[in-house]
Scaffold this motif. Structure first.
Motif, short mmCIF file in Angstrom:
data_model
loop_
_atom_site.label_atom_id
_atom_site.label_comp_id
_atom_site.label_asym_id
_atom_site.label_seq_id
_atom_site.Cartn_x
_atom_site.Cartn_y
_atom_site.Cartn_z
N MET A 1 0.85 -1.19 0.00
CA MET A 1 0.00 0.00 0.00
C MET A 1 0.89 1.24 0.00
N THR A 2 0.51 2.22 -0.84
CA THR A 2 1.28 3.46 -0.91
C THR A 2 1.03 4.31 0.33
N ALA A 3 2.12 4.82 0.90
CA ALA A 3 2.00 5.65 2.10
C ALA A 3 1.25 6.94 1.75
N PRO A 4 0.43 7.49 2.68
CA PRO A 4 -0.31 8.74 2.40
C PRO A 4 0.65 9.90 2.23
N PHE A 5 0.34 10.78 1.30
CA PHE A 5 1.17 11.94 1.02
C PHE A 5 0.36 13.21 1.29
N LYS A 6 1.05 14.21 1.81
CA LYS A 6 0.41 15.50 2.02
C LYS A 6 0.30 16.23 0.68
N GLU A 7 -0.49 17.31 0.70
CA GLU A 7 -0.79 18.00 -0.55
C GLU A 7 0.47 18.58 -1.19
N ASP A 8 1.35 19.19 -0.37
CA ASP A 8 2.56 19.78 -0.94
C ASP A 8 3.48 18.71 -1.53
N LYS A 9 3.50 17.52 -0.90
CA LYS A 9 4.33 16.44 -1.43
C LYS A 9 3.77 15.94 -2.76
N LYS A 10 2.44 15.86 -2.87
CA LYS A 10 1.83 15.46 -4.13
C LYS A 10 2.18 16.44 -5.25
N ILE A 11 2.16 17.73 -4.92
CA ILE A 11 2.50 18.73 -5.93
C ILE A 11 3.95 18.58 -6.36
N GLU A 12 4.83 18.29 -5.37
CA GLU A 12 6.25 18.09 -5.71
C GLU A 12 6.43 16.89 -6.64
N ILE A 13 5.72 15.79 -6.34
CA ILE A 13 5.85 14.58 -7.17
C ILE A 13 5.29 14.83 -8.56
N LEU A 14 4.15 15.51 -8.65
CA LEU A 14 3.56 15.79 -9.95
C LEU A 14 4.42 16.75 -10.77
N THR A 15 5.08 17.70 -10.10
CA THR A 15 6.00 18.60 -10.81
C THR A 15 7.18 17.81 -11.37
N TYR A 16 7.68 16.85 -10.58
CA TYR A 16 8.76 15.98 -11.07
C TYR A 16 8.29 15.17 -12.28
N ALA A 17 7.03 14.69 -12.22
CA ALA A 17 6.48 13.94 -13.36
C ALA A 17 6.34 14.82 -14.59
N ARG A 18 6.02 16.09 -14.39
CA ARG A 18 5.91 17.01 -15.53
C ARG A 18 7.26 17.24 -16.19
N ASP A 19 8.33 17.32 -15.37
CA ASP A 19 9.65 17.62 -15.90
C ASP A 19 10.39 16.40 -16.41
N HIS A 20 10.17 15.24 -15.76
CA HIS A 20 10.95 14.04 -16.08
C HIS A 20 10.12 12.89 -16.63
N GLY A 21 8.82 13.00 -16.60
CA GLY A 21 7.98 11.91 -17.09
C GLY A 21 7.31 11.15 -15.95
N VAL A 22 6.16 10.55 -16.27
CA VAL A 22 5.39 9.83 -15.25
C VAL A 22 6.12 8.58 -14.78
N VAL A 23 6.74 7.86 -15.71
CA VAL A 23 7.45 6.63 -15.35
C VAL A 23 8.60 6.93 -14.40
N ALA A 24 9.38 7.97 -14.71
CA ALA A 24 10.51 8.33 -13.85
C ALA A 24 10.02 8.76 -12.46
N ALA A 25 8.92 9.50 -12.39
CA ALA A 25 8.38 9.92 -11.09
C ALA A 25 7.87 8.73 -10.30
N SER A 26 7.25 7.77 -11.00
CA SER A 26 6.75 6.57 -10.31
C SER A 26 7.88 5.78 -9.68
N ARG A 27 8.99 5.63 -10.41
CA ARG A 27 10.14 4.89 -9.88
C ARG A 27 10.86 5.67 -8.78
N HIS A 28 10.99 6.98 -8.98
CA HIS A 28 11.77 7.80 -8.04
C HIS A 28 11.10 7.89 -6.67
N PHE A 29 9.77 8.05 -6.65
CA PHE A 29 9.05 8.24 -5.40
C PHE A 29 8.31 6.99 -4.93
N GLY A 30 8.35 5.90 -5.73
CA GLY A 30 7.66 4.68 -5.33
C GLY A 30 6.15 4.81 -5.31
#
Length: 341
Positions: A1-30
């Protein structure tokens, strides 16, 4: 199960996905790609790749889904089932088919899962494995797989840290992928880092292989092998033997003897067969139990040296059910009795 993330953390992960791709963000942040899609649907940080499809193309794909099904559409157009479902929520081109099962059908599927495993039942009846597990929590037909607690996970990860992931996988009968997923959360041991390789041109590769050939020619006859030559020359250029083998496969400069693995004895084949039956035909679990590689076990299966016959024996041992089968069985018994008289 994925650990719960706060709103600011979600925005950080989504920004990483925008810059590096969804696959890279999925692997980087689990985080799973589905979770990223759900977050982005609400926060709208990046534009999904589905925007490259025009409305006409989407309508064409959805019409194909309506006539041929989701699975055929994903193979033909290379669009995931989740994206197709997302498009259909807005367009309503086809009505998704939700199979319904009666209690008797659920019990039959659960009994099959009890005998052959949940994955086999899922493949046989076209049901999601998670659905079968959810049904079993209600009906309790078979014993579920072991659930690992915090102390068990830490003990397995410490064993992996001290003895290696492969040894921990064999010792505790846990897939290496699961151990790696646990370690992302607990950080018990350090994962492998990809080495930094120097790029060599084809001309440089040939020159290095010629240097290895010179070492090969100077070796004594009893130890003249490509492996020894590559191990001698690799530190000089900060290379690995695998790199030299790959280059030599292309240029054929250093002679390489064909490596033949010794034939397995009948006792070893019987041990693989026993482990295969105990693992319900799963090659990965058989590999962990016996220590042989998955390709080697698969080759034994393809050559008919071993086979998963446990299910066939269990089916043969069952009494036939149903009116037609009972009538057929009665006819066979009557014919045998008449022949005997």
């Amino acid at each position: 199960m994925t650990a719960p993330f706060k709103e600011d953390k979600k925005i950080e992960i989504l920004t990483y996905a925008r810059d590096h791709g969804v696959v890279a963000a999925s692997r980087h942040f689990g985080v799973s790609r589905n979770a990223l899609g759900l977050w982005n649907r609400r926060l709208k940080i990046y534009t999904p790749q589905t925007a490259e499809y025009t409305p006409g193309q989407r309508a064409k794909i959805l019409a194909f889904v309506r006539d041929n099904g989701v699975r055929a559409t994903t193979k033909k157009f290379g669009v995931s089932a989740a994206i197709i479902k997302l498009w259909n929520q807005d367009a309503h081109v086809y009505a998704p088919k939700v199979p319904s099962f009666t209690s008797a059908q659920k019990m039959a599927i659960l009994e099959y899962a009890r005998d052959f495993g949940p994955m086999a039942a899922a493949n046989q009846f076209g049901v999601n494995p998670s659905t079968i597990i959810r049904w079993n929590k209600k009906y309790h037909v078979y014993s579920p797989l072991r659930e690992y607690g915090h102390d068990d996970i830490v003990a397995i990860l410490m064993h992996a840290r001290d003895h290696g992931v492969a040894d921990a996988s064999r010792h505790f009968n846990v897939p290496q992928y699961t151990i790696g997923r646990w370690n992302k959360q607990y950080q018990i041991y350090e994962g492998r880092t990809a080495p930094q390789y120097t790029a060599f041109t084809p001309a440089q590769q040939r020159e290095i292989l010629r240097d290895a050939r010179g070492v090969y020619d100077e070796l004594p006859a009893h130890s003249r092998t490509a492996r020894v030559a590559f191990m001698t020359i690799a530190p000089k250029y900060e290379l690995t033997c695998d790199q030299l083998y790959i280059w030599n496969r292309k240029f054929h400069i250093v002679p390489v003897r064909p490596v033949r693995k010794p034939e397995m004895s009948q006792g070893e084949i019987d041990a693989v067969q026993t482990a295969l039956n105990g693992s319900r035909g799963r090659v990965a679990a058989t590999s962990r139990k016996t220590g042989y590689s998955e390709p080697r076990i698969t080759k034994l299966k393809n050559n008919k040296r071993v086979s998963f016959n446990l299910a066939a024996k269990q089916v043969q041992g069952r009494a036939p059910v149903g009116t037609k089968k009972a009538r057929l069985l009665g006819q066979i018994i009557g014919a045998l009795q008449r022949v005997k008289e």
